[in-house]
Enzyme design. Structure first.
Site, PDB file in Angstrom:
ATOM      1  N   ARG A  65       0.775  -1.357  -0.002  1.00 41.11           N
ATOM      2  CA  ARG A  65      -0.112  -0.006   0.170  1.00 41.11           C
ATOM      3  C   ARG A  65       0.745   1.237  -0.072  1.00 41.11           C
ATOM      4  O   ARG A  65       0.379   2.041   0.461  1.00 41.11           O
ATOM      5  CB  ARG A  65      -0.797  -0.283   1.371  1.00 41.11           C
ATOM      6  CG  ARG A  65      -2.199   0.791   1.006  1.00 41.11           C
ATOM      7  CD  ARG A  65      -3.017   0.477   2.208  1.00 41.11           C
ATOM      8  NE  ARG A  65      -2.509   0.764   3.169  1.00 41.11           N
ATOM      9  CZ  ARG A  65      -2.800  -0.036   4.353  1.00 41.11           C
ATOM     10  NH1 ARG A  65      -3.565  -1.632   4.192  1.00 41.11           N
ATOM     11  NH2 ARG A  65      -1.950  -0.190   5.691  1.00 41.11           N
ATOM     12  N   TYR A 119     -12.665  23.412 -11.764  1.00 42.00           N
ATOM     13  CA  TYR A 119     -13.384  22.038 -12.157  1.00 42.00           C
ATOM     14  C   TYR A 119     -15.141  21.533 -11.286  1.00 42.00           C
ATOM     15  O   TYR A 119     -14.214  21.289  -9.695  1.00 42.00           O
ATOM     16  CB  TYR A 119     -12.099  21.118 -11.693  1.00 42.00           C
ATOM     17  CG  TYR A 119     -12.694  19.447 -12.248  1.00 42.00           C
ATOM     18  CD1 TYR A 119     -13.170  19.509 -13.605  1.00 42.00           C
ATOM     19  CD2 TYR A 119     -11.838  18.286 -11.128  1.00 42.00           C
ATOM     20  CE1 TYR A 119     -13.420  18.069 -14.108  1.00 42.00           C
ATOM     21  CE2 TYR A 119     -12.474  17.540 -12.168  1.00 42.00           C
ATOM     22  CZ  TYR A 119     -12.515  16.831 -13.511  1.00 42.00           C
ATOM     23  OH  TYR A 119     -12.878  15.434 -13.346  1.00 42.00           O
ATOM     24  N   ASP A 191      -4.918  23.094  -9.251  1.00 38.60           N
ATOM     25  CA  ASP A 191      -4.952  22.290  -9.951  1.00 38.60           C
ATOM     26  C   ASP A 191      -4.508  22.541 -11.118  1.00 38.60           C
ATOM     27  O   ASP A 191      -4.532  23.625 -11.923  1.00 38.60           O
ATOM     28  CB  ASP A 191      -6.879  22.172 -10.634  1.00 38.60           C
ATOM     29  CG  ASP A 191      -6.743  20.694 -10.679  1.00 38.60           C
ATOM     30  OD1 ASP A 191      -5.974  20.404 -12.349  1.00 38.60           O
ATOM     31  OD2 ASP A 191      -7.916  20.448 -10.887  1.00 38.60           O
ATOM     32  N   LYS A 216      -4.708  12.990 -17.288  1.00 41.71           N
ATOM     33  CA  LYS A 216      -5.251  13.915 -18.629  1.00 41.71           C
ATOM     34  C   LYS A 216      -3.630  13.655 -19.279  1.00 41.71           C
ATOM     35  O   LYS A 216      -2.993  12.687 -19.989  1.00 41.71           O
ATOM     36  CB  LYS A 216      -4.906  15.505 -18.435  1.00 41.71           C
ATOM     37  CG  LYS A 216      -7.098  15.295 -17.463  1.00 41.71           C
ATOM     38  CD  LYS A 216      -7.921  14.790 -17.876  1.00 41.71           C
ATOM     39  CE  LYS A 216      -9.304  15.262 -17.185  1.00 41.71           C
ATOM     40  NZ  LYS A 216      -8.984  14.915 -15.344  1.00 41.71           N
TER      41      LYS A 216
END
Length: 405
Positions: A65, A119, A191, A216
């Site tokens: 993890r 966003y 962002d 993206k």
């Protein structure tokens, strides 16, 4: 190993390729790409090794993890691209990166100020999810720095920024906004998906945390979902601990895809930006268009700030259809397109187009000031790697279809 003195194009190639991640122990040779290390269990040498523990940092085996060499290589590469960052935490999506980062820096009773053109999922996290934890969020107008200054109270602990703004593409004065926040002891989060650190080194411009959707531009091929948050210490340590509390983890296979995409990101960005500017120029002379919202286009809203603060861009921009167009006509435009897919996301090798209406997700002002809002109907384009003339021809066909009822 990445050298931050090198130019961005070089750092994109060399970052995240530490010798211990691309070599086989006992061998003099090495490979170009870090291997895909699939492992949920990391083994200790013996009980003494287990009792001694291992540092909670990348590069130290502990448990799957916390990642392994493949994830560490990607995180290291992203840190190397963001001047001022001491580390990067990876997340299974961009939204997960935003949500976990906000949870890391905010506590019950705190207030978050969020840019009004954020966003939509960011907005939903801020104005809805955080309320469940006793955290309030208030939108502010990013085009008026004084509105941020006047909105900060003793409860304000973070400000969420984005430039250009989602859908309507406003470019705000990030250095000024970040300076206001820092002067008041408030963390600034941006962002930075649109420009990436290659086009906008966010921490150098004054921000404390740079968040990206790696889905993206970094992935670049529409086949992987991932997010990241980069920051200096001790902030990145807070984000890392929060991610571990919430069990956030990315797979080594996805990390390998993101690393592969990262190597060509700069050339893809340059190509899509050049094509986007050609298309934006063509749209600006089209009778069917009242405004083109593309910061790279001279005369467009925010162009001067983009020139001052950014060294690059991407293929994502919007335009507004002229007065007289209605929703049905816009739908005919979208439906007539062959080269533009209709779908969310962006930053892949293929072009996309979606209709949008900003009013439902903007509180303070739906459109950038000083533009002809025409019909009030928007279209967002994500320009991929196709030929510019072919894409222009496809849009021209769409405009023809708008008039055919």
């Amino acid at each position: 190993m990445s050298d931050k003195a090198h130019k961005p194009a070089t750092r994109v190639v060399e970052a995240g390729r530490k010798h211990e991640w691309v070599s086989v122990p006992g061998s003099k040779g090495s490979v170009v790409n870090p291997p895909v290390w699939r492992a949920s269990t990391h083994l200790y040498d013996d009980s003494e090794d287990l009792a001694g523990g291992r540092p909670n940092e990348d590069g130290h085996f502990y448990y799957g993890r916390r990642g392994g060499p493949t994830q560490w290589a990607l995180a290291d590469a992203l840190t190397g691209l963001e001047p001022g960052a001491d580390g990067t935490e990876l997340f299974p999506s961009g939204v997960a990166a935003i949500a976990c980062t906000l949870m890391a820096v905010l506590r019950p009773g705190d207030e978050l100020l969020v840019t009004d053109n954020a966003y939509e999922p960011t907005r939903n996290i801020a104005l809805s999810m955080l309320r469940q934890f006793g955290i309030t969020a208030t939108p502010f107008d990013p085009l008026e720095p004084e509105s941020l200054a006047s909105a900060i109270t003793e409860k304000t602990k973070a400000v969420m920024l984005e430039s250009p703004g989602s859908l309507t593409m406003e470019v705000c004065d990030i250095p000024a906004l970040a300076a206001i926040a820092r002067d008041r002891g408030v963390l600034s989060i941006i962002d930075n998906t649109w420009a990436t650190p290659l086009g906008f080194p966010a921490l150098e411009r004054g921000c404390d945390i740079s968040v990206m959707s790696l889905t993206k531009h970094v992935g670049g091929h529409s086949d992987v979902m991932m997010g990241s948050a980069s920051a200096a210490k001790p902030v990145i340590n807070r984000i890392r601990r929060q991610a571990q509390f919430m069990g956030q983890v990315v797979s080594p296979d996805d990390s390998a895809l993101a690393l592969r995409g990262l190597r060509t990101m700069q050339v893809r960005l340059e190509r899509s930006t050049k094509t986007a500017l050609q298309i934006a120029e063509w749209l600006s002379s089209s009778a069917e268009v009242s405004a083109v919202l593309c910061p790279m286009l001279p005369g467009a809203p925010g162009h001067d700030l983009w020139q001052r603060d950014f060294s690059g861009a991407c293929g994502l921009f919007s335009f507004v259809l002229a007065e007289g167009c209605d929703i049905a006509a816009r739908a005919r435009l979208i439906d007539a397109l062959d080269l533009f897919g209709v779908g969310f996301s962006w930053g892949g090798f293929e072009s996309l187009a979606i209709p949008f209406d900003p009013a439902p997700v903007h509180t303070l002002r739906p459109w950038p000031p000083g533009i002809d809002t025409g019909s009030g109907l928007g279209v967002r384009l994500s320009i991929g790697l196709e030929d510019a003339d072919d894409l222009i021809g496809d849009l021209a066909k769409g405009f023809d279809a708008m008039g055919a009822k």
